[in-house]
Scaffold this motif. Structure first.
Motif, PDB file in Angstrom:
ATOM      1  N   SER A   3       0.848  -1.189   0.000  1.00 27.41           N
ATOM      2  CA  SER A   3       0.000   0.000   0.000  1.00 27.41           C
ATOM      3  C   SER A   3       0.875   1.227   0.000  1.00 27.41           C
ATOM      4  N   ASP A   4       0.478   2.254  -0.695  1.00 21.41           N
ATOM      5  CA  ASP A   4       1.177   3.533  -0.693  1.00 21.41           C
ATOM      6  C   ASP A   4       0.339   4.488   0.147  1.00 21.41           C
ATOM      7  N   ARG A   5       0.699   4.618   1.401  1.00 19.05           N
ATOM      8  CA  ARG A   5      -0.128   5.372   2.326  1.00 19.05           C
ATOM      9  C   ARG A   5       0.708   6.467   2.967  1.00 19.05           C
ATOM     10  N   PRO A   6       0.306   7.734   2.862  1.00 12.79           N
ATOM     11  CA  PRO A   6       1.101   8.796   3.472  1.00 12.79           C
ATOM     12  C   PRO A   6       1.036   8.721   4.990  1.00 12.79           C
ATOM     13  N   PHE A   7       2.105   9.221   5.635  1.00 16.04           N
ATOM     14  CA  PHE A   7       2.040   9.323   7.079  1.00 16.04           C
ATOM     15  C   PHE A   7       2.425  10.730   7.499  1.00 16.04           C
ATOM     16  N   ARG A   8       1.939  11.112   8.657  1.00 18.43           N
ATOM     17  CA  ARG A   8       2.197  12.454   9.177  1.00 18.43           C
ATOM     18  C   ARG A   8       3.217  12.377  10.290  1.00 18.43           C
ATOM     19  N   LEU A   9       3.951  13.463  10.447  1.00 16.64           N
ATOM     20  CA  LEU A   9       4.908  13.567  11.533  1.00 16.64           C
ATOM     21  C   LEU A   9       4.160  14.054  12.773  1.00 16.64           C
ATOM     22  N   ASP A  10       3.766  13.149  13.631  1.00 17.08           N
ATOM     23  CA  ASP A  10       3.127  13.538  14.871  1.00 17.08           C
ATOM     24  C   ASP A  10       3.568  12.569  15.960  1.00 17.08           C
ATOM     25  N   SER A 457      15.877   8.365  12.117  1.00 12.78           N
ATOM     26  CA  SER A 457      15.518   9.132  10.922  1.00 12.78           C
ATOM     27  C   SER A 457      16.729   9.698  10.202  1.00 12.78           C
ATOM     28  N   GLU A 458      17.868   9.892  10.909  1.00  7.37           N
ATOM     29  CA  GLU A 458      19.039  10.452  10.239  1.00  7.37           C
ATOM     30  C   GLU A 458      19.619   9.511   9.187  1.00  7.37           C
ATOM     31  N   GLN A 459      19.178   8.245   9.197  1.00  6.53           N
ATOM     32  CA  GLN A 459      19.626   7.311   8.162  1.00  6.53           C
ATOM     33  C   GLN A 459      18.835   7.457   6.864  1.00  6.53           C
ATOM     34  N   ILE A 460      17.664   8.068   6.934  1.00  3.08           N
ATOM     35  CA  ILE A 460      16.770   8.144   5.784  1.00  3.08           C
ATOM     36  C   ILE A 460      17.065   9.416   4.983  1.00  3.08           C
ATOM     37  N   LYS A 461      17.144   9.278   3.669  1.00  3.71           N
ATOM     38  CA  LYS A 461      17.367  10.428   2.807  1.00  3.71           C
ATOM     39  C   LYS A 461      16.016  10.992   2.357  1.00  3.71           C
ATOM     40  N   LYS A 467       8.207  24.127  -2.646  1.00  2.00           N
ATOM     41  CA  LYS A 467       7.829  24.940  -1.492  1.00  2.00           C
ATOM     42  C   LYS A 467       8.528  24.484  -0.214  1.00  2.00           C
ATOM     43  N   ALA A 468       9.833  24.151  -0.350  1.00  3.73           N
ATOM     44  CA  ALA A 468      10.684  23.795   0.802  1.00  3.73           C
ATOM     45  C   ALA A 468      10.160  22.577   1.560  1.00  3.73           C
ATOM     46  N   THR A 469       9.591  21.630   0.828  1.00  5.09           N
ATOM     47  CA  THR A 469       9.138  20.393   1.456  1.00  5.09           C
ATOM     48  C   THR A 469      10.210  19.312   1.288  1.00  5.09           C
ATOM     49  N   HIS A 470      10.048  18.233   2.044  1.00  3.93           N
ATOM     50  CA  HIS A 470      11.010  17.136   2.020  1.00  3.93           C
ATOM     51  C   HIS A 470      10.228  15.823   1.964  1.00  3.93           C
ATOM     52  N   ASN A 471      10.590  14.969   0.999  1.00  2.53           N
ATOM     53  CA  ASN A 471       9.836  13.746   0.740  1.00  2.53           C
ATOM     54  C   ASN A 471      10.643  12.508   1.130  1.00  2.53           C
ATOM     55  N   TYR A 504      10.708  19.045   9.237  1.00  4.35           N
ATOM     56  CA  TYR A 504      11.893  18.260   8.887  1.00  4.35           C
ATOM     57  C   TYR A 504      13.076  18.648   9.769  1.00  4.35           C
ATOM     58  N   GLN A 505      13.318  19.940   9.952  1.00  2.00           N
ATOM     59  CA  GLN A 505      14.435  20.394  10.780  1.00  2.00           C
ATOM     60  C   GLN A 505      14.234  19.981  12.235  1.00  2.00           C
ATOM     61  N   GLN A 506      13.000  20.032  12.698  1.00  2.00           N
ATOM     62  CA  GLN A 506      12.704  19.586  14.064  1.00  2.00           C
ATOM     63  C   GLN A 506      13.028  18.099  14.229  1.00  2.00           C
ATOM     64  N   MET A 507      12.657  17.292  13.248  1.00  2.00           N
ATOM     65  CA  MET A 507      12.932  15.862  13.302  1.00  2.00           C
ATOM     66  C   MET A 507      14.427  15.598  13.398  1.00  2.00           C
ATOM     67  N   LEU A 508      15.214  16.321  12.593  1.00  2.00           N
ATOM     68  CA  LEU A 508      16.660  16.114  12.607  1.00  2.00           C
ATOM     69  C   LEU A 508      17.285  16.586  13.913  1.00  2.00           C
ATOM     70  N   SER A 509      16.884  17.745  14.379  1.00  2.00           N
ATOM     71  CA  SER A 509      17.503  18.299  15.582  1.00  2.00           C
ATOM     72  C   SER A 509      17.197  17.467  16.818  1.00  2.00           C
ATOM     73  N   LYS A 510      15.998  16.919  16.884  1.00  2.00           N
ATOM     74  CA  LYS A 510      15.617  16.105  18.041  1.00  2.00           C
ATOM     75  C   LYS A 510      15.880  14.611  17.824  1.00  2.00           C
ATOM     76  N   LYS A 511      16.404  14.270  16.642  1.00  2.00           N
ATOM     77  CA  LYS A 511      16.698  12.857  16.308  1.00  2.00           C
ATOM     78  C   LYS A 511      15.487  11.977  16.571  1.00  2.00           C
ATOM     79  N   GLU A 512      14.364  12.419  16.052  1.00  2.00           N
ATOM     80  CA  GLU A 512      13.132  11.669  16.220  1.00  2.00           C
ATOM     81  C   GLU A 512      13.107  10.493  15.241  1.00  2.00           C
TER      82      GLU A 512
END
Length: 553
Positions: A3-10, A457-461, A467-471, A504-512
């Motif tokens: 399945s191709d299902r989007p997920f949200r960062l929460d 998450s730091e392993q994932i590219k 519009k400054a998004t990251h996929n 995206y920057q929050q995820m990297l800085s907090k190593k979520e």
């Protein structure tokens, strides 16, 4: 099922607290040394790539107590061929190092992070059930003795694994009516024990003692030696073949061979040549344990002959074959490797004696005692085993090949996964059975299991979008096999996400870390579950395999 299902960062998907933070620190907290790896094995019938006359001789040096003697220099050794001194090239000491075990994880949580290798030497455990099978399976006395011997082999192998130093890399093979990989190289003791426990015995015997059956079993040994040598040749360094056997006197000694059997001399010297070219030292271990030396002298001499020809040690006349396995692992992990250029340029098939001496009193040396001058570069060897140090890479977002049963663990992406029965309620729209269950298992009692992934998450590219998004795009796969390597069920899910730059920057800085929960319905039995994670942007893969016993009810 994909399945191709989007997920949200929460907070439901990405968290930086509790177990997730501990896992991220465990997986990313230390650098990893690159393992030695030759080119991957290829299918077909390749020519053995032996371009140089440079001959490698591995020497184990032990003291009177059997402990490795370390710290010797090239100048301490003298190497001879046919009594003539030879110049030593490419001298190297290989020493097994103590490797600390990985930090413990919570119950039912597994990681594909492997401990560092304790030694560059690799170990191949070969359970020779074919020659431990009864001659006549209708003879209850023979059948009972054969069953007892093969269980004795398995039990002692399991006990030896409990004493194996962390980081020791072992592959398990069984030989019945064919040679089969039960598990490729791993240092995962629980996985190795599981495949040994699940290995089927060979209890088939047709009663043809003198000719057909004996010849078939003898040829199986020689072909297995050839096969192993051909398939490990691309892997650099020493390989120790721990061969649990009852001996092959009809192959090594013409006086032990019944008249109806052919002369195996040519095939045996050919096997020795391939084993030596591939740096395989054979350690025969008597599967009979404590035996009558007079009655078994032919078998014991045959074990000594194979060990002497390949640079290993034979272990016999001891009921504690667990101890023999432990000694073999230790002996093969500490050695001196040296090479020389043989003086003769003729490939005339003649035997040349090798001798090594060391300027140190009271030590014992073990090395291969010679070779036959055959041109191995003209030998073709059919590769039939998938012997490799790492699984095949993913291409174009497809990691199907990496998910094959019994392959080594992939560590390009590190992760943990919790695996246990799930009581999570079904989601609206879920099918009655989760996973691609084999139709033949329809009607079987199934148990739903949950798989909880944590991926730093730091392993994932993440690729840049408008519009400054990251996929990001990650695949999570499960493949479930039985003990015969048959695929029973599986699950494949592709998860996509688009993050704002701030998120995206929050995820990297907090190593979520990335977290995902999957469910799959599993049939009862002794299962081998392979789990994989793929970053489609880089084709980097992480896999692990774990044994799982699912109850019938």
């Amino acid at each position: 099922m994909r399945s191709d299902r989007p997920f949200r960062l929460d907070k439901k998907i990405f968290v930086a607290l509790g177990l997730a933070a501990v896992v991220a620190a465990l997986l990313c907290g230390r650098p990893r040394a690159a393992a030695q790896q030759g080119p991957p094995a290829t299918a077909g019938t390749p020519t053995l790539q032996v371009y140089s006359r440079l001959s490698v001789v591995d020497v184990t040096v032990t003291d009177a107590s059997g402990r490795p003697v370390q710290g010797l220099k090239e100048s301490d050794f003298s190497l001879f061929e046919d009594g003539q001194p030879q110049a030593i090239h490419n001298f190297e000491e290989v020493v097994a190092v103590g490797v600390p075990p990985l930090p413990p994880l919570p119950p039912n949580v597994h990681t594909n992070l492997q401990p560092e290798a304790a030694s560059s030497a690799l170990n191949i455990l070969l359970m020779d059930f074919a020659n431990e099978a009864p001659i006549d399976s209708t003879d209850l006395k023979q059948l009972s003795a054969s069953t007892r011997t093969q269980h004795f082999v398995k039990d002692n192998a399991l006990r030896a694994l409990d004493r194996m130093p962390p980081g020791t890399r072992v592959m398990v093979l069984s030989m019945t009516n064919h040679l089969r990989i039960l598990q490729s190289f791993t240092s995962d003791v629980e996985m190795l024990k599981a495949v040994i426990e699940a290995a089927p015995l060979d209890l088939d015997g047709n009663g043809d003692v003198q000719c057909v059956q004996s010849d078939m079993r003898n040829r199986m040994v020689l072909e297995s030696f050839d096969q192993i040598a051909a398939d490990v040749l691309p892997i650099k360094g020493r390989k120790n073949l721990l061969w649990m056997t009852v001996g092959i006197p009809a192959i090594t000694d013409p006086n032990e061979r019944p008249k109806c059997l052919p002369d195996y001399t040519s095939a045996l010297t050919h096997a020795y040549g391939l084993l030596n070219a591939s740096q395989v030292a054979v350690y025969p271990i008597d599967a009979n344990g404590l035996t009558n030396l007079t009655r078994q002298s032919g078998a014991i001499l045959s074990m000594d002959a194979v060990a002497e020809a390949t640079g290993g040690v034979a272990y016999y006349n001891n009921n504690n074959i667990r101890q023999a396995l432990t000694k073999a692992l230790d002996n093969g992990a500490n050695y001196y490797s040296m090479a020389y250029i043989p003086p003769s340029t003729k490939y005339d098939g003649k035997y040349h004696k090798i001798d090594v001496k060391v300027d140190r009193p009271g030590v014992n040396l073990v090395f291969r005692k010679g070779y036959y001058a055959d041109d191995l570069s003209k030998v073709t060897a059919k590769q039939g085993l998938t012997i490799t140090m790492k699984p095949p890479p993913a291409y174009g977002g497809n990691m199907k090949a990496s998910m094959s049963r019994g392959l080594p663990t992939a560590e390009e992406l590190l992760f943990t996964v919790g695996v246990e029965p799930s009581d999570a309620p079904p989601k609206p729209g879920d099918p009655p059975v989760l996973g691609t269950l084999d139709p033949k298992l329809k009607g079987k009692h199934l148990t739903r299991y949950g798989f909880k992934y944590v991926v730093p998450s730091e392993q994932i590219k993440f690729t840049d979008g408008p519009k400054a998004t990251h996929n990001g795009k990650i695949d999570f796969d499960i493949a479930v096999y039985d003990s015969d390597d048959k695929l029973l069920t599986g699950l494949s899910q592709t998860v996509k996400t688009t993050l704002s730059d701030a998120t995206y920057q929050q995820m990297l800085s907090k190593k979520e870390p990335v977290q995902l929960f999957q469910q799959i319905d599993l049939p009862p039995g002794e299962l081998f579950v392979r789990v994989g994670v793929l970053d489609e942007a880089t084709d980097k893969v992480g896999t692990l395999e774990l044994p799982l016993k699912v109850a019938k009810k």
